[in-house]
Write a protein that holds these residues in place. Structure first.
Motif, PDB file in Angstrom:
ATOM      1  N   ALA A 269      -8.198 -10.422   6.782  1.00 26.15           N
ATOM      2  CA  ALA A 269      -7.674  -9.189   6.342  1.00 26.15           C
ATOM      3  C   ALA A 269      -6.287  -8.863   6.454  1.00 26.15           C
ATOM      4  O   ALA A 269      -5.353  -9.367   7.350  1.00 26.15           O
ATOM      5  CB  ALA A 269      -8.194  -8.194   7.414  1.00 26.15           C
ATOM      6  N   ASP A 270      -5.667  -8.129   5.152  1.00 23.11           N
ATOM      7  CA  ASP A 270      -4.210  -7.864   5.021  1.00 23.11           C
ATOM      8  C   ASP A 270      -4.008  -6.443   5.284  1.00 23.11           C
ATOM      9  O   ASP A 270      -4.105  -5.838   4.373  1.00 23.11           O
ATOM     10  CB  ASP A 270      -3.689  -8.490   3.850  1.00 23.11           C
ATOM     11  CG  ASP A 270      -2.195  -8.654   3.843  1.00 23.11           C
ATOM     12  OD1 ASP A 270      -1.700  -7.640   3.965  1.00 23.11           O
ATOM     13  OD2 ASP A 270      -1.575  -9.581   3.821  1.00 23.11           O
ATOM     14  N   LEU A 271      -3.265  -5.812   6.353  1.00 23.01           N
ATOM     15  CA  LEU A 271      -2.806  -4.593   6.523  1.00 23.01           C
ATOM     16  C   LEU A 271      -2.093  -4.015   5.450  1.00 23.01           C
ATOM     17  O   LEU A 271      -2.313  -2.927   5.154  1.00 23.01           O
ATOM     18  CB  LEU A 271      -2.387  -4.278   8.027  1.00 23.01           C
ATOM     19  CG  LEU A 271      -2.179  -2.950   8.357  1.00 23.01           C
ATOM     20  CD1 LEU A 271      -2.255  -2.837   9.836  1.00 23.01           C
ATOM     21  CD2 LEU A 271      -0.689  -2.679   8.049  1.00 23.01           C
ATOM     22  N   GLY A 272      -1.221  -4.791   4.950  1.00 19.03           N
ATOM     23  CA  GLY A 272      -0.082  -4.197   4.168  1.00 19.03           C
ATOM     24  C   GLY A 272      -0.723  -4.252   2.883  1.00 19.03           C
ATOM     25  O   GLY A 272      -0.390  -3.227   1.798  1.00 19.03           O
ATOM     26  N   ALA A 273      -1.688  -4.980   2.474  1.00 18.69           N
ATOM     27  CA  ALA A 273      -2.187  -5.155   1.046  1.00 18.69           C
ATOM     28  C   ALA A 273      -3.361  -4.501   0.680  1.00 18.69           C
ATOM     29  O   ALA A 273      -3.939  -4.302  -0.438  1.00 18.69           O
ATOM     30  CB  ALA A 273      -2.363  -6.663   0.546  1.00 18.69           C
TER      31      ALA A 273
ATOM     32  N   ARG B 279       4.471   1.132   6.838  1.00 18.93           N
ATOM     33  CA  ARG B 279       3.757   0.068   7.239  1.00 18.93           C
ATOM     34  C   ARG B 279       3.226  -0.983   6.258  1.00 18.93           C
ATOM     35  O   ARG B 279       2.607  -2.185   6.387  1.00 18.93           O
ATOM     36  CB  ARG B 279       2.536   0.649   7.979  1.00 18.93           C
ATOM     37  CG  ARG B 279       2.730   1.392   9.394  1.00 18.93           C
ATOM     38  CD  ARG B 279       3.153   0.524  10.428  1.00 18.93           C
ATOM     39  NE  ARG B 279       2.479  -0.538  10.723  1.00 18.93           N
ATOM     40  CZ  ARG B 279       1.179  -0.569  11.599  1.00 18.93           C
ATOM     41  NH1 ARG B 279       0.994   0.544  12.026  1.00 18.93           N
ATOM     42  NH2 ARG B 279       0.693  -1.599  11.598  1.00 18.93           N
ATOM     43  N   GLN B 280       3.307  -0.574   4.858  1.00 19.67           N
ATOM     44  CA  GLN B 280       2.619  -1.334   4.004  1.00 19.67           C
ATOM     45  C   GLN B 280       3.696  -1.803   2.546  1.00 19.67           C
ATOM     46  O   GLN B 280       3.362  -1.634   1.580  1.00 19.67           O
ATOM     47  CB  GLN B 280       1.390  -0.511   3.418  1.00 19.67           C
ATOM     48  CG  GLN B 280       0.325  -0.207   4.193  1.00 19.67           C
ATOM     49  CD  GLN B 280      -0.708   0.376   3.763  1.00 19.67           C
ATOM     50  OE1 GLN B 280      -0.868   1.552   3.097  1.00 19.67           O
ATOM     51  NE2 GLN B 280      -2.109  -0.315   3.733  1.00 19.67           N
TER      52      GLN B 280
ATOM     53  N   GLY C  87       0.759  -1.119   0.050  1.00 24.86           N
ATOM     54  CA  GLY C  87       0.120  -0.014   0.089  1.00 24.86           C
ATOM     55  C   GLY C  87       0.841   1.266   0.049  1.00 24.86           C
ATOM     56  O   GLY C  87       2.152   1.140  -0.170  1.00 24.86           O
ATOM     57  N   PRO C  88       0.160   2.533   0.013  1.00 22.78           N
ATOM     58  CA  PRO C  88       1.093   3.727  -0.033  1.00 22.78           C
ATOM     59  C   PRO C  88       1.547   3.968   1.355  1.00 22.78           C
ATOM     60  O   PRO C  88       2.572   5.150   1.120  1.00 22.78           O
ATOM     61  CB  PRO C  88      -0.165   4.787  -0.296  1.00 22.78           C
ATOM     62  CG  PRO C  88      -1.364   4.096   0.450  1.00 22.78           C
ATOM     63  CD  PRO C  88      -1.336   2.714   0.124  1.00 22.78           C
TER      64      PRO C  88
END
Length: 357
Positions: free
Chosen positions: A170-174, A149-150, A144-145
């Motif tokens: 749930a995937d926090l990074g994706a 963290r991502q 992610g942006p």
């Protein structure tokens, strides 16, 4: 507590120490009393209880286990009557820093999310409740942006759906909620790519909760302080985003990271913990549509509220304040779901997960 007029409920507390604590919760007053602790290895943070109520599973949230780049899942037998825990084994989680564990409703499969590296795994549960080595490990992809963290995938939770035919992760990074077909016979997780839900870039999905009657899934987004509503088609295993709401009061601009999320058993209220604002956000859920409305944001009377739990009767909501080393009890209105502070609390080191027996 020994003079209590009503039978107490048993509560297990996972921590960022080497221990799982056993606490009795008085049903009439909400009073808390520590009655035991067990050495559970490093960081027994997140807990799950087998549907038969006789086995407890705890992740050991570490990045190395016996020299390998993986965490572990520890198994404990639960004694009838006392709730005392006895260690019964351990298996690698096949990924670093496992942070979430759940058990399917048949009690045959354990699902674990490995935060470091971003993978999910299925471990078969044997007849005695112990674990076989991981039968399937699925590596997530995506980023992610948020550069800090991502930078890559970070699986943060995985739970079976109410039909027990699918599992959502749930995937926090994706910035994605992955959908899997839960194949108990084949002991595997089969990705349904077209069923996935991509969330707003930078949202950071962390934990999810199913509505008890409506075809809805609610997602606590850690990085943008929102809760997302997704519609879930349980015939195809497909998610579709419906909208998001802030978990914070209007005008508040400090640093905040939502953590846990739960729906009241009657489906009328949704709760999300805010770390930073140090509060619980209380949403009403429209009976027919499932639309959310923010009704209350109440201080947790502590620092960094991570996991929280409703007691089995829905009278109390208990919050684990990680950084202030406290578990705090709130009264809960069963009709509108609103919370009221009580004087009940207990000091425990670094509490991060609460599970009622």
């Amino acid at each position: 507590m020994t003079e209590a007029r009503t039978d107490p409920d048993l509560l297990y507390v996972g921590t960022y120490t080497d221990s799982i604590y056993l606490v009795r919760v008085d049903r009439s007053s909400g009073a808390l009393l520590q009655v035991g602790a067990v050495d559970a290895g490093p960081n027994p943070s997140f807990l799950a209880i087998h549907p038969n109520g006789r086995v407890l599973y705890a992740v050991n949230e570490v990045e190395q286990y016996k020299g390998r780049p993986t965490g572990a899942v520890s198994v404990f037998g639960i004694a009838g009557g006392t709730g005392e825990l006895t260690r019964r084994g351990q298996q690698p989680s096949e990924g670093g820093a496992p942070c979430f564990v759940s058990v399917d409703s048949s009690g045959r499969a354990l699902l674990v999310a490995n935060y470091a590296g971003g993978s999910v795994a299925l471990l078969s549960i044997q007849m005695d409740g112990t674990l076989a080595p991981a039968a399937d490990v699925v590596q997530h992809k995506g980023k992610g942006p948020n550069a800090e963290r991502q930078e890559g995938p970070h699986a943060h939770c995985i739970i079976p759906d109410p039909s027990n035919r699918f599992a959502l992760a749930a995937d926090l990074g994706a910035d994605r909620v992955f959908v899997y077909r839960l194949d108990l016979e084949g002991r595997s997780l089969r990705h349904i790519e077209e069923g996935d839900a991509g969330l707003r870039p930078g949202a950071g999905p962390r934990h999810i909760a199913f509505h008890p009657t409506l075809p809805l899934v609610f997602v606590a987004n850690e990085l943008d302080s929102t809760v997302a509503t997704l519609r879930f088609d349980s015939t195809r295993g497909a998610l579709s985003p419906q909208g998001t709401l802030s978990t914070l009061p209007a005008g508040w601009t400090g640093t905040n990271y939502p953590a846990d999320i739960h729906v009241a058993p009657n489906g009328r209220a949704l709760y999300v913990s805010n770390r930073g604002h140090n509060s619980i956000a209380v949403f009403s859920i429209a009976e027919s549509t499932g639309a959310l409305a923010l009704e209350q944001v109440i201080s947790t009377d502590g620092d960094w509220p991570r996991n929280f739990s409703l007691d089995p009767r829905g009278r109390w909501l208990l919050v684990a304040n990680q950084r202030s080393d406290s578990v705090v009890v709130f009264g809960r209105d069963p009709e509108n779901g609103r919370l009221t502070p009580t004087r009940q609390r207990i000091a425990l080191p670094s509490p991060v997960c609460l599970r009622f027996a």
